[in-house]
Write a protein that holds these residues in place. Structure first.
Motif, PDB file in Angstrom:
ATOM      1  N   PRO A 208       0.790  -1.245   0.000  1.00 42.14           N
ATOM      2  CA  PRO A 208       0.000   0.000   0.000  1.00 42.14           C
ATOM      3  C   PRO A 208       0.818   1.288   0.000  1.00 42.14           C
ATOM      4  O   PRO A 208       0.372   2.289  -0.561  1.00 42.14           O
ATOM      5  CB  PRO A 208      -0.834  -0.133   1.282  1.00 42.14           C
ATOM      6  N   GLN A 209       2.008   1.277   0.586  1.00 48.95           N
ATOM      7  CA  GLN A 209       2.777   2.526   0.631  1.00 48.95           C
ATOM      8  C   GLN A 209       3.206   3.004  -0.753  1.00 48.95           C
ATOM      9  O   GLN A 209       3.509   4.181  -0.942  1.00 48.95           O
ATOM     10  CB  GLN A 209       4.006   2.391   1.546  1.00 48.95           C
ATOM     11  N   TRP A 210       3.226   2.102  -1.725  1.00 50.09           N
ATOM     12  CA  TRP A 210       3.599   2.495  -3.082  1.00 50.09           C
ATOM     13  C   TRP A 210       2.428   3.103  -3.859  1.00 50.09           C
ATOM     14  O   TRP A 210       2.624   3.710  -4.914  1.00 50.09           O
ATOM     15  CB  TRP A 210       4.134   1.285  -3.846  1.00 50.09           C
ATOM     16  N   LEU A 211       1.215   2.960  -3.347  1.00 46.53           N
ATOM     17  CA  LEU A 211       0.037   3.410  -4.082  1.00 46.53           C
ATOM     18  C   LEU A 211      -0.053   4.923  -4.231  1.00 46.53           C
ATOM     19  O   LEU A 211      -0.848   5.421  -5.031  1.00 46.53           O
ATOM     20  CB  LEU A 211      -1.236   2.880  -3.410  1.00 46.53           C
ATOM     21  N   VAL A 212       0.751   5.664  -3.498  1.00 43.92           N
ATOM     22  CA  VAL A 212       0.754   7.116  -3.645  1.00 43.92           C
ATOM     23  C   VAL A 212       1.061   7.523  -5.085  1.00 43.92           C
ATOM     24  O   VAL A 212       0.578   8.556  -5.569  1.00 43.92           O
ATOM     25  CB  VAL A 212       1.765   7.760  -2.659  1.00 43.92           C
ATOM     26  N   ARG A 213       1.815   6.699  -5.775  1.00 46.12           N
ATOM     27  CA  ARG A 213       2.171   6.995  -7.167  1.00 46.12           C
ATOM     28  C   ARG A 213       1.066   6.632  -8.145  1.00 46.12           C
ATOM     29  O   ARG A 213       1.164   6.900  -9.342  1.00 46.12           O
ATOM     30  CB  ARG A 213       3.465   6.272  -7.532  1.00 46.12           C
ATOM     31  N   MET A 214      -0.032   6.036  -7.639  1.00 45.10           N
ATOM     32  CA  MET A 214      -1.122   5.627  -8.517  1.00 45.10           C
ATOM     33  C   MET A 214      -2.435   6.344  -8.168  1.00 45.10           C
ATOM     34  O   MET A 214      -3.485   6.004  -8.702  1.00 45.10           O
ATOM     35  CB  MET A 214      -1.318   4.107  -8.448  1.00 45.10           C
ATOM     36  N   LEU A 215      -2.374   7.338  -7.304  1.00 43.93           N
ATOM     37  CA  LEU A 215      -3.584   8.053  -6.899  1.00 43.93           C
ATOM     38  C   LEU A 215      -4.305   8.704  -8.069  1.00 43.93           C
ATOM     39  O   LEU A 215      -5.528   8.841  -8.055  1.00 43.93           O
ATOM     40  CB  LEU A 215      -3.231   9.145  -5.872  1.00 43.93           C
ATOM     41  N   HIS A 216      -3.553   9.098  -9.079  1.00 44.55           N
ATOM     42  CA  HIS A 216      -4.134   9.813 -10.223  1.00 44.55           C
ATOM     43  C   HIS A 216      -3.978   9.020 -11.517  1.00 44.55           C
ATOM     44  O   HIS A 216      -3.867   9.603 -12.598  1.00 44.55           O
ATOM     45  CB  HIS A 216      -3.494  11.191 -10.342  1.00 44.55           C
ATOM     46  N   ASP A 217      -4.010   7.703 -11.390  1.00 42.34           N
ATOM     47  CA  ASP A 217      -3.927   6.854 -12.590  1.00 42.34           C
ATOM     48  C   ASP A 217      -5.026   7.248 -13.574  1.00 42.34           C
ATOM     49  O   ASP A 217      -6.134   7.634 -13.166  1.00 42.34           O
ATOM     50  CB  ASP A 217      -4.075   5.381 -12.196  1.00 42.34           C
ATOM     51  N   GLU A 218      -4.755   7.141 -14.855  1.00 43.52           N
ATOM     52  CA  GLU A 218      -5.720   7.582 -15.873  1.00 43.52           C
ATOM     53  C   GLU A 218      -6.944   6.681 -15.962  1.00 43.52           C
ATOM     54  O   GLU A 218      -7.983   7.079 -16.507  1.00 43.52           O
ATOM     55  CB  GLU A 218      -5.051   7.675 -17.239  1.00 43.52           C
ATOM     56  N   ASP A 219      -6.867   5.467 -15.440  1.00 43.54           N
ATOM     57  CA  ASP A 219      -7.992   4.539 -15.529  1.00 43.54           C
ATOM     58  C   ASP A 219      -8.770   4.511 -14.214  1.00 43.54           C
ATOM     59  O   ASP A 219      -8.208   4.344 -13.144  1.00 43.54           O
ATOM     60  CB  ASP A 219      -7.491   3.129 -15.860  1.00 43.54           C
ATOM     61  N   ARG A 220     -10.080   4.637 -14.292  1.00 42.91           N
ATOM     62  CA  ARG A 220     -10.898   4.709 -13.084  1.00 42.91           C
ATOM     63  C   ARG A 220     -10.916   3.398 -12.302  1.00 42.91           C
ATOM     64  O   ARG A 220     -11.016   3.417 -11.067  1.00 42.91           O
ATOM     65  CB  ARG A 220     -12.321   5.147 -13.414  1.00 42.91           C
ATOM     66  N   GLU A 221     -10.857   2.265 -13.008  1.00 41.53           N
ATOM     67  CA  GLU A 221     -10.873   0.990 -12.297  1.00 41.53           C
ATOM     68  C   GLU A 221      -9.601   0.825 -11.460  1.00 41.53           C
ATOM     69  O   GLU A 221      -9.643   0.278 -10.356  1.00 41.53           O
ATOM     70  CB  GLU A 221     -11.021  -0.167 -13.281  1.00 41.53           C
ATOM     71  N   VAL A 222      -8.504   1.291 -11.988  1.00 40.98           N
ATOM     72  CA  VAL A 222      -7.257   1.266 -11.223  1.00 40.98           C
ATOM     73  C   VAL A 222      -7.389   2.158 -10.000  1.00 40.98           C
ATOM     74  O   VAL A 222      -7.026   1.776  -8.883  1.00 40.98           O
ATOM     75  CB  VAL A 222      -6.070   1.710 -12.101  1.00 40.98           C
ATOM     76  N   ARG A 223      -7.947   3.355 -10.189  1.00 40.34           N
ATOM     77  CA  ARG A 223      -8.100   4.280  -9.054  1.00 40.34           C
ATOM     78  C   ARG A 223      -9.067   3.732  -8.010  1.00 40.34           C
ATOM     79  O   ARG A 223      -8.911   3.977  -6.811  1.00 40.34           O
ATOM     80  CB  ARG A 223      -8.547   5.669  -9.538  1.00 40.34           C
ATOM     81  N   ARG A 224     -10.067   2.986  -8.432  1.00 39.80           N
ATOM     82  CA  ARG A 224     -10.991   2.373  -7.474  1.00 39.80           C
ATOM     83  C   ARG A 224     -10.252   1.392  -6.571  1.00 39.80           C
ATOM     84  O   ARG A 224     -10.482   1.349  -5.363  1.00 39.80           O
ATOM     85  CB  ARG A 224     -12.124   1.651  -8.203  1.00 39.80           C
ATOM     86  N   VAL A 225      -9.369   0.607  -7.173  1.00 38.56           N
ATOM     87  CA  VAL A 225      -8.581  -0.331  -6.378  1.00 38.56           C
ATOM     88  C   VAL A 225      -7.656   0.432  -5.436  1.00 38.56           C
ATOM     89  O   VAL A 225      -7.491   0.068  -4.260  1.00 38.56           O
ATOM     90  CB  VAL A 225      -7.771  -1.280  -7.294  1.00 38.56           C
ATOM     91  N   VAL A 226      -7.058   1.498  -5.957  1.00 40.34           N
ATOM     92  CA  VAL A 226      -6.181   2.323  -5.126  1.00 40.34           C
ATOM     93  C   VAL A 226      -6.963   2.885  -3.940  1.00 40.34           C
ATOM     94  O   VAL A 226      -6.502   2.838  -2.785  1.00 40.34           O
ATOM     95  CB  VAL A 226      -5.554   3.465  -5.952  1.00 40.34           C
TER      96      VAL A 226
ATOM     97  N   ALA B  53      -9.480   1.705  -2.501  1.00 40.09           N
ATOM     98  CA  ALA B  53      -9.844   0.643  -1.566  1.00 40.09           C
ATOM     99  C   ALA B  53      -8.668   0.168  -0.721  1.00 40.09           C
ATOM    100  O   ALA B  53      -8.872  -0.428   0.341  1.00 40.09           O
ATOM    101  CB  ALA B  53     -10.424  -0.544  -2.337  1.00 40.09           C
ATOM    102  N   ARG B  54      -7.431   0.465  -1.163  1.00 36.79           N
ATOM    103  CA  ARG B  54      -6.266  -0.091  -0.480  1.00 36.79           C
ATOM    104  C   ARG B  54      -5.314   0.944   0.108  1.00 36.79           C
ATOM    105  O   ARG B  54      -4.519   0.615   0.984  1.00 36.79           O
ATOM    106  CB  ARG B  54      -5.467  -0.989  -1.448  1.00 36.79           C
ATOM    107  N   VAL B  55      -5.355   2.156  -0.391  1.00 39.61           N
ATOM    108  CA  VAL B  55      -4.384   3.158   0.037  1.00 39.61           C
ATOM    109  C   VAL B  55      -4.563   3.471   1.521  1.00 39.61           C
ATOM    110  O   VAL B  55      -5.666   3.370   2.074  1.00 39.61           O
ATOM    111  CB  VAL B  55      -4.520   4.436  -0.822  1.00 39.61           C
ATOM    112  N   GLY B  56      -3.503   3.864   2.169  1.00 41.74           N
ATOM    113  CA  GLY B  56      -3.556   4.198   3.577  1.00 41.74           C
ATOM    114  C   GLY B  56      -4.451   5.394   3.859  1.00 41.74           C
ATOM    115  O   GLY B  56      -4.654   6.266   2.999  1.00 41.74           O
ATOM    116  N   SER B  57      -4.989   5.458   5.077  1.00 37.07           N
ATOM    117  CA  SER B  57      -5.931   6.515   5.435  1.00 37.07           C
ATOM    118  C   SER B  57      -5.317   7.906   5.303  1.00 37.07           C
ATOM    119  O   SER B  57      -6.018   8.881   5.008  1.00 37.07           O
ATOM    120  CB  SER B  57      -6.431   6.305   6.862  1.00 37.07           C
ATOM    121  N   ALA B  58      -4.018   8.036   5.486  1.00 37.09           N
ATOM    122  CA  ALA B  58      -3.372   9.343   5.394  1.00 37.09           C
ATOM    123  C   ALA B  58      -3.426   9.910   3.983  1.00 37.09           C
ATOM    124  O   ALA B  58      -3.371  11.129   3.784  1.00 37.09           O
ATOM    125  CB  ALA B  58      -1.918   9.244   5.863  1.00 37.09           C
ATOM    126  N   LEU B  59      -3.534   9.045   2.979  1.00 37.63           N
ATOM    127  CA  LEU B  59      -3.559   9.483   1.584  1.00 37.63           C
ATOM    128  C   LEU B  59      -4.964   9.470   0.989  1.00 37.63           C
ATOM    129  O   LEU B  59      -5.185  10.030  -0.086  1.00 37.63           O
ATOM    130  CB  LEU B  59      -2.648   8.587   0.740  1.00 37.63           C
TER     131      LEU B  59
END
Length: 252
Positions: free
Chosen positions: A150-168, A170-176
């Motif tokens: 999850p700590q790497w997901l900060v680099r995917m917060l603004h992915d161009e695909d919405r399905e990817v962002r939905r997964v992000v 659901a998994r990204v830490g509460s701080a982000l």
């Protein structure tokens, strides 16, 4: 004889016969026309041949028919697989990617075929996945987002695909997670609303999508339910009032 309902036909369209087959001269080889034959164009029969004769798989790694090479890669000893990484056919490389040891699997991260890269993303150790976060195919990035730490997901917060962002989301830490409250897609914001701390949900009370506001109404602190009690959507209004213990009246 238990056979598939297809004639015994070679990969170049020719009729097959056991009479002129080199395998017939090898007493240890087990095969059967129209059922288990390495010369057949039908992949299931090729697979059955190698299942019966796994030791022969290494002899067919450069066979001109891609199905033979792909199936051989399923049965050959793993130390033969690295030589097939540059096979010209993606089906073969996909088969190779299913079994390659991790060190060699890294070599397929930039394979030109998306299905091969998806297979790599599924198998690669999670600590190696960060190098695939910028892959050009959303399917690859989706697998990465599902598996990466999850700590790497900060680099995917603004992915161009919405399905990817939905997964992000659901998994990204509460701080982000708060950084995604203004995501352009309502489905993503709904996931955010389902995970944000109740005290943080005020930021989504006036979201343009009723589904997001409904998720907010389900979880927001009771002290802030007045922000939704007169919502334009009936389902949101009803839920907010029910949670507040009010019916039919306007909250102030």
């Amino acid at each position: 004889m238990d056979t598939e309902p297809f004639a015994a036909t070679g990969w170049q369209g020719q009729a097959l016969s056991c009479a002129d087959c080199a395998q017939m001269g090898r007493p240890s080889t087990r095969c059967e026309l129209a059922k288990a034959c390495v010369h057949d164009r039908y992949a299931r029969r090729i697979d059955r041949f190698f299942a019966w004769n796994p030791a022969l798989a290494k002899e067919f790694l450069t066979h001109p028919y891609f199905e033979v090479r792909a199936v051989a890669a399923k049965h050959v000893e793993v130390f033969y697989l690295p030589r097939m990484i540059d096979d010209p056919d993606a089906t073969v490389r996909w088969s190779v990617a299913q079994r390659l040891p991790q060190r060699q699997l890294l070599m397929l991260r930039q394979d030109p075929d998306r299905e091969v890269r998806i297979q790599v993303a599924r198998r690669l150790h999670v600590e190696q996945l960060h190098q695939m976060m910028g892959d050009g195919d959303y399917g690859v990035r989706l697998i990465v987002a599902q598996r990466i730490e999850p700590q790497w997901l900060v680099r995917m917060l603004h992915d161009e695909d919405r399905e990817v962002r939905r997964v992000v989301a659901a998994r990204v830490g509460s701080a982000l997670l708060g950084a995604m409250v203004k995501d352009e897609d309502a489905a993503v914001r709904t996931v955010v609303a389902q995970r944000l701390a109740p005290a943080q949900l005020v930021a989504l009370c006036h979201d343009p999508d009723w589904r997001v506001r409904y998720s907010v109404a389900e979880r927001i602190d009771a002290a802030h339910l007045g922000l939704l009690a007169d919502d334009e959507d009936e389902a949101v209004r009803t839920l907010a009032r029910q949670r507040s213990g009010l019916t039919g009246t306007t909250m102030t």
